[in-house]
Design a protein around this motif. Structure first.
Motif, short mmCIF file in Angstrom:
data_model
loop_
_atom_site.label_atom_id
_atom_site.label_comp_id
_atom_site.label_asym_id
_atom_site.label_seq_id
_atom_site.Cartn_x
_atom_site.Cartn_y
_atom_site.Cartn_z
N LEU A 94 0.81 -1.21 0.00
CA LEU A 94 0.00 0.00 0.00
C LEU A 94 0.85 1.26 0.00
N SER A 95 2.13 1.14 -0.33
CA SER A 95 3.02 2.29 -0.24
C SER A 95 2.67 3.38 -1.25
N ARG A 96 2.19 3.01 -2.42
CA ARG A 96 1.83 4.03 -3.41
C ARG A 96 0.65 4.86 -2.93
N ALA A 97 -0.30 4.24 -2.30
CA ALA A 97 -1.42 4.99 -1.76
C ALA A 97 -0.95 5.92 -0.65
N GLY A 156 -0.59 15.83 2.77
CA GLY A 156 -1.30 16.67 3.73
C GLY A 156 -2.48 15.93 4.30
N SER A 157 -3.20 16.59 5.20
CA SER A 157 -4.36 15.97 5.84
C SER A 157 -5.45 15.74 4.82
N GLU A 158 -6.08 14.59 4.87
CA GLU A 158 -7.10 14.22 3.91
C GLU A 158 -8.47 14.13 4.55
N GLY A 159 -8.67 14.72 5.72
CA GLY A 159 -9.98 14.62 6.35
C GLY A 159 -10.24 13.20 6.80
N LEU A 160 -11.44 12.71 6.50
CA LEU A 160 -11.82 11.36 6.88
C LEU A 160 -11.26 10.36 5.88
N LEU A 161 -10.69 9.28 6.39
CA LEU A 161 -10.15 8.21 5.56
C LEU A 161 -10.91 6.93 5.88
N VAL A 162 -11.54 6.35 4.87
CA VAL A 162 -12.29 5.10 5.01
C VAL A 162 -11.62 4.07 4.11
N ALA A 163 -11.16 2.97 4.70
CA ALA A 163 -10.39 1.98 3.96
C ALA A 163 -11.09 0.63 4.00
N PHE A 164 -11.10 -0.04 2.85
CA PHE A 164 -11.60 -1.41 2.73
C PHE A 164 -10.42 -2.27 2.31
N LEU A 165 -10.02 -3.16 3.23
CA LEU A 165 -8.74 -3.84 3.11
C LEU A 165 -8.92 -5.35 3.07
N GLY A 166 -8.03 -6.00 2.33
CA GLY A 166 -7.97 -7.46 2.32
C GLY A 166 -6.99 -7.95 3.37
N ALA A 188 0.38 -3.31 7.62
CA ALA A 188 -0.28 -2.71 8.78
C ALA A 188 0.51 -1.51 9.28
N ALA A 189 1.84 -1.56 9.19
CA ALA A 189 2.66 -0.41 9.58
C ALA A 189 2.45 0.77 8.63
N VAL A 190 2.29 0.47 7.34
CA VAL A 190 2.01 1.54 6.37
C VAL A 190 0.68 2.21 6.68
N LEU A 191 -0.31 1.41 7.01
CA LEU A 191 -1.62 1.97 7.37
C LEU A 191 -1.53 2.80 8.64
N ALA A 192 -0.69 2.39 9.56
CA ALA A 192 -0.51 3.19 10.78
C ALA A 192 0.02 4.58 10.45
N ARG A 193 0.91 4.68 9.49
CA ARG A 193 1.42 5.98 9.07
C ARG A 193 0.36 6.78 8.32
N MET A 194 -0.51 6.09 7.60
CA MET A 194 -1.59 6.80 6.92
C MET A 194 -2.50 7.51 7.91
N ARG A 195 -2.69 6.91 9.06
CA ARG A 195 -3.58 7.51 10.06
C ARG A 195 -3.10 8.89 10.47
N GLN A 196 -1.81 9.12 10.44
CA GLN A 196 -1.27 10.42 10.83
C GLN A 196 -1.61 11.50 9.82
N ARG A 237 -5.63 -5.16 16.09
CA ARG A 237 -5.03 -4.52 17.26
C ARG A 237 -4.00 -3.47 16.85
N MET A 238 -3.18 -3.79 15.85
CA MET A 238 -2.18 -2.83 15.40
C MET A 238 -2.83 -1.57 14.84
N LEU A 239 -3.90 -1.74 14.07
CA LEU A 239 -4.57 -0.57 13.50
C LEU A 239 -5.22 0.27 14.59
N ARG A 240 -5.83 -0.37 15.56
CA ARG A 240 -6.49 0.38 16.63
C ARG A 240 -5.47 1.13 17.49
N GLU A 241 -4.34 0.52 17.72
CA GLU A 241 -3.31 1.22 18.48
C GLU A 241 -2.78 2.43 17.72
#
Length: 454
Positions: free
Chosen positions: A343-346, A353-363, A370-378, A412-416
């Motif tokens: 998911l690094s390209r995404a 910059g901030s993208e407001g609300l982020l809604v992800a549908f993941l396989g 999961a670590a890449v998604l954790a950085r996306m949350r920021q 758990r990783m995503l929630r943290e």
């Protein structure tokens, strides 16, 4: 046979192999008559029977005359096709209306109408049109349905001409065709407070007054309905046309929908697979957010967005929102698995910059993704993830021991990391999951890593 205007017919006129074309159109009855006539002629020659020879000639000449007359027939027929609707959700029916018009001064004979459709839409429709008078028209319709999203060509339309004796049939084809777009099914969602409150993003549309003095006003041209009290006379005198002050600048809440399309993240295929559920769910969220006035953007793991989409996505609650929804539905109608592994390209697209609300549908996720998604949350003011365990969608949970534990570790990783993360069981309702995500963010449900109300 010709058609004025749309829908020209591809005929055989001027073809040097016209004789072969006419003979190739002989039906089983016509070939049988021709074979019987030849056989009777041979027997008459061997046996010396002139009466049998006359019978043989009659049998052989009849299908040949019918083929020649039918081949020389010149009808001028106009045909058109109309789809209602041209964009239909998967599993729903669309009706195709066919219209034939005889634009010549002579009536037609018996016409057999046939339209070409892909096999996934159903059987090929066929109609028999009786004699059409000069200037007359006939209208027929048929229904198509597909459980698989995609873009399907309809046509070209074909006319099969037949002589009164059924000795010969010739086909004439129109050159035009139409496209039926089968979009993902969408589910109406309830209005919930999933957006964050950071950096000016929130629920609905926000406006900020321009922090400018009289000399720094940015005027624009007068539009019908503008308040005359906003006329900026200095700019009007400068430009020679009526100008008004632009005192308000819209600042919309933004939402990015991330759809994981990696082939390695999903198992199974078909309308009931995990990937199709994710595509349908992404379509539902996009339509829902547009209706609420969000500026919406669709993003995939490859970093691609909808063609024609601006930097801030498509604006909702405007006259263009219906066109924006159509463009995104057309994109989702043909979206397929990607060959990517991560998911690094995404993330590269989001980290600007901030993208407001982020809604992800993941396989299926590994620890790295999961670590890449954790950085996306920021990079977002609020993040909701729907995690699908694709193996549980193709086999019973008892047949895949240990997979649920791995899925729980990713949750758990995503929630943290600050995500509101939910697991999507097989056949789950997005409406219920949407409400559950709202409850977890509102603190009404105790969940590990849950956030308070945004």
């Amino acid at each position: 046979m010709t058609t004025p205007g749309p829908g020209p017919v591809d005929g055989d006129r001027g073809d040097r192999s016209g004789v072969r074309t006419a003979l190739a159109g002989l039906t089983t009855r016509g070939r049988s008559f021709l074979a019987a006539g030849v056989a009777a002629g041979i027997c008459a020659y061997v046996l010396g029977q002139s009466d049998l020879l006359r019978v043989g000639l009659l049998l052989a000449v009849l299908p040949l005359v019918c083929a020649g007359v039918l081949y020389r027939t010149r009808y001028r027929v106009a045909g058109s096709r109309r789809l209602s609707p041209a964009r239909v959700p998967a599993g729903s029916e669309a009706r195709v209306h066919l219209r034939m018009e005889n634009v010549s001064r002579l009536p037609t004979g018996l016409l057999m109408l046939q339209d070409r459709v892909p096999y996934v839409l159903g059987p090929r429709p066929r109609f028999v049109l009786d004699r059409v008078e000069a200037g007359g028209r006939r209208e027929v319709s048929y229904r198509v349905r597909s459980d698989l999203r995609g873009r399907y060509p309809l046509g070209p339309l074909q006319l099969r001409l037949s002589d009164p004796f059924g000795m010969c049939e010739l086909t004439r084809s129109f050159s035009t065709y139409d496209t039926l777009t089968v979009i993902p099914r969408t589910e109406p969602l309830p209005p919930v407070r999933l957006s964050g409150e950071a950096k000016g993003y929130g629920e609905g549309r926000q406006r900020s007054l321009a922090l400018a003095g009289e000399d720094d006003v940015i005027p624009r041209g007068y539009r019908y309905g503008d308040d005359l009290r906003r006329v900026h006379w200095r700019s009007t005198a400068r430009y020679g046309e009526l100008m008004v002050r632009r005192e308000e600048q819209p600042q919309r809440a933004r939402c990015t929908v991330l759809l994981d399309t990696r082939a390695i993240a999903f198992e199974g295929a078909g309308p009931d697979s995990a990937f199709e559920w994710a595509v349908s769910a992404a379509a539902s969220v996009l339509v829902h957010m547009l209706e609420r006035g969000f500026s919406v953007r669709l993003l995939t793991d490859t970093g691609n967005a909808v063609p024609g989409e601006g930097g801030d996505g498509f604006a909702g609650a405007s006259q263009e929102s219906a066109d924006a929804a159509g463009l995104m539905m057309d994109t989702l109608a043909v979206i397929d698995h990607s060959d990517g592994a991560g998911l690094s390209r995404a993330y590269d697209v989001l980290r600007g910059g901030s993208e407001g609300l982020l809604v992800a549908f993941l396989g299926d996720l590994d620890e790295e993704q999961a670590a890449v998604l954790a950085r996306m949350r920021q990079r977002s003011s609020g993040a909701v993830a729907f995690l699908l365990d694709s193996a549980a969608w193709v086999r019973e949970p008892t047949d895949v021991p240990g997979r649920s534990d791995g899925n729980g570790e990713r949750l758990r990783m995503l929630r943290e990391a600050g995500w509101t993360a939910l697991s999507v069981p097989r056949g789950a309702s997005l409406n219920e999951l949407w409400r559950q995500a709202d409850r977890e963010r509102s603190g009404l449900v105790t969940a590990s890593g849950g956030e308070g109300r945004a």
